[in-house]
Structures are given as C-alpha cells and as structure tokens.
Design a protein around this motif. Structure first.
Motif, PDB file in Angstrom:
ATOM      1  N   GLY A  62      91.888 -81.596  30.439  1.00  0.00           N
ATOM      2  CA  GLY A  62      92.836 -80.879  29.524  1.00  0.00           C
ATOM      3  C   GLY A  62      92.942 -79.452  29.965  1.00  0.00           C
ATOM      4  O   GLY A  62      94.376 -79.054  29.961  1.00  0.00           O
ATOM      5  N   ILE A  63      92.038 -78.985  30.390  1.00  0.00           N
ATOM      6  CA  ILE A  63      92.256 -77.366  30.648  1.00  0.00           C
ATOM      7  C   ILE A  63      93.171 -77.335  32.008  1.00  0.00           C
ATOM      8  O   ILE A  63      94.004 -76.505  32.522  1.00  0.00           O
ATOM      9  N   GLY A  64      92.534 -78.155  32.761  1.00  0.00           N
ATOM     10  CA  GLY A  64      93.358 -78.063  34.268  1.00  0.00           C
ATOM     11  C   GLY A  64      94.806 -78.307  33.995  1.00  0.00           C
ATOM     12  O   GLY A  64      95.676 -78.011  34.762  1.00  0.00           O
ATOM     13  N   ILE A 142      92.559 -77.963  23.380  1.00  0.00           N
ATOM     14  CA  ILE A 142      93.675 -78.280  24.609  1.00  0.00           C
ATOM     15  C   ILE A 142      95.021 -77.735  23.852  1.00  0.00           C
ATOM     16  O   ILE A 142      95.803 -77.175  24.801  1.00  0.00           O
ATOM     17  N   VAL A 143      95.270 -77.887  22.817  1.00  0.00           N
ATOM     18  CA  VAL A 143      96.266 -77.219  22.045  1.00  0.00           C
ATOM     19  C   VAL A 143      96.533 -75.819  22.077  1.00  0.00           C
ATOM     20  O   VAL A 143      97.200 -75.134  22.475  1.00  0.00           O
ATOM     21  N   GLY A 242     100.655 -80.393  36.405  1.00  0.00           N
ATOM     22  CA  GLY A 242      99.551 -80.638  35.879  1.00  0.00           C
ATOM     23  C   GLY A 242      98.561 -81.563  36.159  1.00  0.00           C
ATOM     24  O   GLY A 242      97.367 -81.255  36.109  1.00  0.00           O
ATOM     25  N   PHE A 243      99.028 -82.758  36.358  1.00  0.00           N
ATOM     26  CA  PHE A 243      98.387 -83.916  36.666  1.00  0.00           C
ATOM     27  C   PHE A 243      97.230 -83.642  38.033  1.00  0.00           C
ATOM     28  O   PHE A 243      95.971 -83.906  37.988  1.00  0.00           O
ATOM     29  N   MET A 249      90.176 -79.745  38.686  1.00  0.00           N
ATOM     30  CA  MET A 249      89.192 -79.302  37.895  1.00  0.00           C
ATOM     31  C   MET A 249      88.306 -80.470  37.431  1.00  0.00           C
ATOM     32  O   MET A 249      87.084 -80.414  37.359  1.00  0.00           O
ATOM     33  N   PHE A 250      88.851 -81.636  37.258  1.00  0.00           N
ATOM     34  CA  PHE A 250      87.908 -82.704  37.024  1.00  0.00           C
ATOM     35  C   PHE A 250      87.029 -82.872  38.246  1.00  0.00           C
ATOM     36  O   PHE A 250      85.780 -83.333  38.080  1.00  0.00           O
ATOM     37  N   PHE A 251      87.387 -82.955  39.519  1.00  0.00           N
ATOM     38  CA  PHE A 251      86.382 -83.184  40.465  1.00  0.00           C
ATOM     39  C   PHE A 251      85.325 -82.178  40.653  1.00  0.00           C
ATOM     40  O   PHE A 251      84.374 -82.682  40.731  1.00  0.00           O
ATOM     41  N   GLU A 252      85.532 -80.978  40.369  1.00  0.00           N
ATOM     42  CA  GLU A 252      84.453 -80.146  40.246  1.00  0.00           C
ATOM     43  C   GLU A 252      83.564 -80.313  39.130  1.00  0.00           C
ATOM     44  O   GLU A 252      82.503 -80.185  39.121  1.00  0.00           O
TER      45      GLU A 252
END
Length: 455
Positions: A62-64, A142-143, A242-243, A249-252
């Motif tokens: 979400g943040i990424g 996330i909003v 964004g994706f 960020m997800f990978f980290e």
C-alpha cells in the motif's frame, strides 16, 4: 568539491525532517505497542510480531503504491500545472481505497497460514484476533498515504507530520487504557493495542483532510472531487509507477518478514529478540525513507524543469547526507546494543527471568549485525527515492528482487536454520541483501543521470 553537495544539506534537512517524523510516527505506533505489550510477557510480544508480519507485507504494498503520487505531483508542481496535481490526488485516492480494502480481504484469507508456519501454538492463538483489527486499520492508513504523498509532492511535508503526531498520542492513550485496563476501562491485553491502532489511524485520515481543506493554498486540490469522472490515462500512469514501486517495497519488507517467520521456527524467544532488533532498525530506517522522499521530490522538480545537471548534483548531496547520518546510527547501535533491548522487557520480572535474559542476549547479537547494515539500508532507500523521482521504476524493481530474494534470503535461510549462527545468521543474510541492493541501485542512478546530461 564537497561544498557543491554540503550547501544543499540545510534545505534537504528542512524538507526531510517532517517526513522523517511522520514516517517515525508509523513505526512509533509499533514501538508503543511492543513496549506496552512486552510488559505482558514474551508470548504476547511474539504474537504481536507474528500478527504484524502479515500486516507489514500488506502495508508495504500500500505505501509503495502510494509513492507514485509524489513524483507526479512534484513534476506537475515544477511545471506549475495545478490540474494535473489535483488529478493525481483524486485518482490516487480511488486506487488507494480499493487497494486498502483488497489487502484487508487478502489478510483475512491468509490468516490460516499461521497454523502451517511452525509457529508456537500459544503465539498463534494470541495473534489471530489481534490481526483482524490491525488488518482493517490498513484501509485508513493507505488512504492517509494518498494525502501524505500528495502533500509531500507539493514540498509541504509538515502537515502529514502533524497528523501522525496526533495519531500517536491517541494510540498511546488508548493503549494505556485498554491493554492494562486503567481508569476503569476493560483489561484487553493485545486486543486493546489493536483497537488503539485502528482508532488512531481512522482519526489520522480525518485530521489530515481537515487540515489541508482549511488551508487556502490546498483547498482547491482536496475539495470538489468528481469521482464519477475517472480518466483511464491517469489511472494507468499511477498504476505504471505505483505497481513497481509497491513491489520494490514489498521485496524488502517481505525479506524482513521472512526473518520474523524464520525466527519463529527457532522459538518464541528468538522471535521476540528478532522483533526488538527489527523495531529498532525500523526506527532508523525511517530517516533513510524520509531522505528518500526528499530525493524523490527534488529530483521530480528538476525533471519538471528539465535541469539534469542540477538533478544529479542535488541527488548526490542527499546520498552524501544519508551516508553521514547512517554512520552515526551504526555507532549508536554498536554502543547501545545491550541497553536498547532492555527497554522492551520487564527485567525485574522474576517469573520470566530466564526467557527475558535469553531474549536480551540474542537481541544484542542481532543489533551488532544491524549496526553494519544501517549504511547499506539508508543508501539503497535514498537512491531508490531518486530513481522514483526520475520515474524509473521497472529496472529498480528487478534489482531489489535479485538483491533480496536471490542473494539475501537464501543466505538468511541457510545460516539461520542449518548453522550455529541461528538468529544472527538470519540477519547476516539481511546485511548481504541490503548491500547488494545499495550497490546495484547506485550504479543504475549513475548510468541514467549521465545519459540524461549527455542527452
């Protein structure tokens, strides 16, 4: 030579400090939960760690994803195009709301995985109800990120900071009342911590919207949205940026979550020690994140102006500032590695003395490794921010996958589960993955900026 970089320090610090404080606010919610829950026992602390491991993965996506809003707004601001900036916010809010609800649903579906992860049974039973509430808090979080990234894209970094500070105060007060049952409130343990997190995040969204709406220079951007008119072109642009950013960020975050799960296999004490070291490292990581967002804003502005020599010089000044700061953090971790973990546990608790002592020893060993990866972690995240400012996201996504999952995680897995290093081995893998990421991302930035200058 250094003056060309150091003269940017004051502006970079002014821009990044509110971002850092705001980012620290997210981590401080976890810090407050961990310190307060840690007083209940190591099983409760491990349960919060396990529950949050699922939430951290979803939060990273979400943040990424939301970071796509910042370079679009920064570029529009540099080009003095207010309508494009408002469009980025409107479409970002729509996408972030959909994403928040989707991630909440995914966590609920994934909950049974806890039973298949070889985690201590007492920890899983405690984590289940906690996770329901904290997972739902992702929707307002996330909003909030959409508003935060928009505000930062306009170089107005202080308003998200105010909202985060207010949310933290609310969270701590609710924790105090609901975890321990003070002032006549019910004693709810870790469920009380989850309620505090949820309520504070809902109020955080309402507060940032109100504060932006009440400022004349922002009122145009945050009011009068026509959500029936959605432009496919803008949606596609945000998703295209964004994706890949969310995957980076997800990978980290996922490799650190993998460390939580690997620690859980080693037992509840190893998991509690890992949570302490991870929480402390997360606090210092937010300084790198804040400087990375400053890099994203300033690089985005220079891209809008088409001034690539200045873009490179400004970005490198932020890299240099980050390096100096992370060396200070590395020294703090080395000097305080025995003292910091003691903040998380009741060292005078006779009933849990053996467990607490073991956790303190393990956490100190992990902080020794964490001291060294401060530098790699800070550099990689700030270079990643500069690359996002250039709207270069695809190749960096591949780089982060290679660094964390083809290099770092296999080392963590092998050293953690098949050698005497155990928990320390898991963190050595993290150090190697972060270092590989920092080197490869900087080489990418160096190549791109030289290419843009030559034209």
């Amino acid at each position: 030579m250094f003056k060309a970089y150091t003269k940017e320090f004051s502006y970079n610090i002014k821009l990044s400090v509110p971002v850092i404080l705001g980012m620290l606010g997210h981590t401080f919610v976890q810090l407050a939960d961990n310190i307060m829950v840690g007083q209940l026992g190591t099983a409760e602390l491990a349960a919060v760690s396990l529950g949050n491991s699922f939430v951290f993965i979803a939060m990273s996506l979400g943040i990424g994803f939301s970071t796509a809003i910042t370079p679009l707004v920064a570029e529009a601001d540099g080009a003095e195009n207010k309508q494009d900036a408002k469009n980025a916010l409107k479409h970002g809010l729509v996408l972030c709301t959909i994403l928040g609800l989707s991630l909440f649903g995914l966590i609920l579906v994934a909950k049974p995985l806890m039973y298949a992860m070889k985690q201590p049974e007492v920890v899983v039973e405690l984590a289940m109800p906690y996770l329901d509430l904290v997972a739902f808090s992702l929707v307002p979080l996330i909003v909030f990120q959409a508003f935060k990234q928009f505000s930062e894209g306009l170089s107005q970094t202080k308003y998200p900071m105010y909202a985060t500070i207010v949310a933290n105060i609310i969270n701590i007060v609710l924790n105090y009342l609901l975890i321990f049952g003070n002032f006549g409130f019910p004693k709810m343990g870790i469920i009380g911590a989850a309620i505090g997190t949820l309520v504070s995040r809902i109020l955080m969204v309402l507060y940032i919207w109100y504060i932006l709406k009440s400022k004349e220079k922002f009122n145009y951007y945050v009011t009068g949205f026509n959500f029936r008119k959605i432009e496919q072109k803008v949606i596609r642009k945000i998703i295209a940026l964004g994706f890949p950013s969310s995957l980076q960020m997800f990978f980290e975050v996922a490799i650190f979550t993998g460390a939580i799960w690997l620690s859980g296999v080693l037992g509840k004490n190893a998991q509690a020690a890992n949570q302490i070291a991870l929480n402390l490292s997360s606090m210092t990581f937010m300084f790198g994140m804040g400087l990375g967002i400053a890099a994203m804003i300033r690089v985005g502005n220079q891209k809008g102006l088409g001034n690539f020599k200045e873009l490179r010089r400004i970005a490198q000044s932020i890299f240099f500032l980050t390096l100096l700061l992370e060396i200070v953090f590395a020294a703090l971790f080395l000097l305080g590695r025995h003292w910091f973990p003691a903040l998380y546990l009741d060292v005078n608790d006779v009933a849990n003395m053996a467990d607490n002592t073991e956790v303190l020893i393990m956490a100190a060993e992990l902080l020794l490794v964490a001291a060294f990866f401060q530098i790699s972690d800070g550099i990689q995240v700030v270079v990643l921010g500069a690359l996002r400012g250039l709207q270069d996201v695809r190749i960096p996504t591949i780089i982060t996958f290679i660094a964390y999952w083809l290099i770092g995680f296999p080392v963590s897995f092998y050293l953690g589960l098949y050698t005497p290093f155990k928990s320390t081995g898991i963190w050595i893998g993290l150090l190697i993955g972060l270092s590989a990421s920092a080197i490869m991302l900087y080489l990418r930035f160096n190549y791109l900026t030289k290419k843009l200058i030559v034209g």
